[in-house]
Write an enzyme that holds these catalytic residues in place. Structure first.
Site, PDB file in Angstrom:
ATOM      1  N   LEU A  90       0.808  -1.242   0.000  1.00  0.00           N
ATOM      2  CA  LEU A  90       0.000   0.000   0.000  1.00  0.00           C
ATOM      3  C   LEU A  90       0.828   1.272   0.000  1.00  0.00           C
ATOM      4  CD1 LEU A  90      -2.870  -1.097   2.424  1.00  0.00           C
ATOM      5  CD2 LEU A  90      -2.772  -1.225  -0.076  1.00  0.00           C
ATOM      6  N   HIS A 109      -4.117  -4.724  -9.155  1.00  0.00           N
ATOM      7  CA  HIS A 109      -5.043  -3.704  -8.628  1.00  0.00           C
ATOM      8  C   HIS A 109      -6.453  -4.266  -8.723  1.00  0.00           C
ATOM      9  CE1 HIS A 109      -6.294   0.374  -7.546  1.00  0.00           C
ATOM     10  NE2 HIS A 109      -7.265   0.223  -8.415  1.00  0.00           N
ATOM     11  N   ASP A 150      -0.479   3.326  -9.986  1.00  0.00           N
ATOM     12  CA  ASP A 150      -1.488   2.594 -10.789  1.00  0.00           C
ATOM     13  C   ASP A 150      -1.544   3.037 -12.248  1.00  0.00           C
ATOM     14  OD1 ASP A 150      -3.836   2.666  -8.010  1.00  0.00           O
ATOM     15  OD2 ASP A 150      -2.189   1.290  -8.481  1.00  0.00           O
TER      16      ASP A 150
END
Ligand code: GRF
Length: 253
Positions: A90, A109, A150
């Protein structure tokens, strides 16, 4: 990643480690030729992921300062790591670590990026947003990691339906089952050199992930020879689903 010796893999995780467990189980079945998980790292000394690694006889270490790239790099270099997998990690990975492992660092993800991604979008927050937006399809993305959260080149995605009456928890559980299939398949493909980034930072190669994710009489079937995909009904014969990373030729346009 193709090389004469199997890839030495490190996995970074912050939580319970069910994705790490899926990787451990997958590589145990595939055998060492695919890759060997040699190290599990976490920013939390109490992470369940570290217990799973210990139980599998895998070395573990704790990242005391997630922003300290040189400390993380020294742990990875000490273990002679070739490839990095973020499995529910994280924290932002420092840029120097990403640069050192460019093309050899992947992340899972629990949504179909770029939707429901970016800083602050992790864990239950994602599935809560999915429910609040009323989307009918969410899913899983496995991608190469670059210096933006991401945003790296996508390797594969797998759709997961959002059903009437779903809660963030029920969506999370359905998505997690698919993560446990897609991440190991992508990790093995990258470790074995079947999928890679080309010099233009594009994902090349092919990956076939077979899975009969029959959910509420709704499943994907994909005719392998034609590549045409269509939502099927429960009585379909073909229960396979292929995620296909774009081949170089797909970029001909
Ligand atoms: C997974 O849903 C992963 O996608 C997200 O956090 C969860 C980690 O689960 N980043 P686990 O620790 O692998 O069980």
């Amino acid at each position: 990643m193709r090389s004469a010796t199997p890839a030495r893999i490190a996995v970074m995780a912050s939580g319970g480690g069910s994705n790490l467990q899926a990787l451990i189980d997958h590589f145990a079945v595939r055998g060492a030729q695919a890759g060997i998980i040699v190290l599990a790292l976490s920013d939390k000394s109490t992470a369940g992921a570290l217990d799973r690694a210990r139980a599998a006889g895998i070395a573990v270490d704790v990242i005391h300062d997630p922003a300290d790239g040189s400390s993380i790099l020294s742990k990875l270099e000490h273990a002679n790591v070739d490839m990095l997998i973020l499995a529910g990690y994280l924290k932002l990975v420092p840029a120097e670590v990403i640069r050192r492992f460019e093309g050899c660092i992947i992340n899972v993800h629990p949504a179909l990026l770029p939707a429901f991604g970016g800083p602050g979008m992790y864990g239950q927050r994602i599935h809560k947003a999915v429910i609040e937006h009323g989307v009918k399809v969410t899913g899983v993305t496995v991608h190469f990691v670059d210096e933006h959260y991401d945003r790296g080149p996508i390797i594969a995605q797998w759709p997961v339906p959002v059903l009437n009456g779903d809660t963030p928890e029920s969506v999370a559980a359905r998505v997690l089952r698919v993560e446990h299939r897609l991440l190991p398949a992508c990790a093995a493909a990258v470790a074995e050199g079947r999928i890679m980034l080309d010099s233009n930072n594009r994902v090349v190669g092919e990956l076939a992930v077979r899975g009969s994710e029959l959910v509420n009489n709704w499943k994907y079937t994909l005719a392998p020879d034609t590549g045409d995909s269509r939502a099927g009904s429960a009585d379909d014969e073909n229960e396979s689903f292929f995620c296909r990373a774009p081949m170089q030729s797909d970029h001909s346009t």
